[in-house]
Design a protein around this motif. Structure first.
Motif: not given
Length: 220
Positions: A117, A120, A124
């Motif tokens: 996570s 990500s 991002k």
């Protein structure tokens, strides 16, 4: 444009869309957290940062003490990449990263998200600083920042598509209060920001100013 301005604009937009009953539950949860005294129990200016060594988003292990041996460290605790306010803060910190580096400092972000996570989140937001995983909020707990998301908020978050257990890899629903610290090479905290209201964050300009003042004070 400041981070606070951007956060306030996002919050105002949210208020035009979210149902009044949802906003009331969220506001009450924030008030209850503030009343709990969590901020009073968190680390303050003058306190010493405990030893921190955590995994990063790509499987390495990062020691904050090793970074302190090279200069000051800025640490930002955030709730997770699912939180729009956190993403705005991380983006704003990325924008001032050149100034942080110019002050001889290292920037590190920490959340309870799993390494996948966190990766990500880093991709991002196009982050070029370390994003570390604090499994089960072990470090945040040492700093007095951990709370449990109230039962009343869980279905609301779920309705937003936010699955905290999936992001964090456990069923505790524990999160850190967003907090930012500037730590001197000797481990002393020289700037501290923590707020029970997750929509409030440290202003990056204030972080940079604290680093510059530290440089002046140390005579470097």
């Amino acid at each position: 444009m400041t981070l606070s301005t951007d956060l306030d604009a996002y919050k105002a937009q949210f208020r035009t869309k979210a149902p009044a009953d949802v906003q009331a539950v969220m506001a009450q949860a924030t008030d209850d957290l503030a009343a709990s005294g969590i901020i009073d129990r968190s680390l303050k200016v003058g306190d010493t940062l405990p030893a921190i060594a955590l995994p990063n988003a790509t499987g390495g292990r990062v020691s904050v003490q090793a970074a302190l041996a090279e200069g000051p460290v800025v640490i930002a605790f955030y709730r997770g990449g699912w939180c729009p306010y956190c993403n705005m803060e991380l983006h704003a910190l990325q924008q001032v990263l050149p100034e942080i580096k110019a002050a001889g400092a290292t920037l590190i972000a920490i959340s309870p998200e799993t390494p996948d996570s966190s990766l990500s989140t880093r991709e991002k937001n196009e982050l070029t600083f370390e994003v570390l995983t604090d499994d089960k909020n072990a470090v945040a707990r040492e700093l007095g920042l951990v709370f449990t998301l109230p039962e009343a908020l869980r279905p609301i978050y779920s309705g937003f598509g936010i699955d905290i257990p999936a992001y964090n890899g456990d069923e505790s629903f524990e999160l850190p209060v967003p907090a930012t610290y500037v730590v001197a090479p000797n481990g002393e905290i020289v700037y501290a920001f923590a707020d029970a209201d997750y929509t409030q964050r440290a202003e990056p300009a204030d972080v940079v100013a604290a680093l510059k003042q530290l440089t002046i004070s140390s005579g470097v």
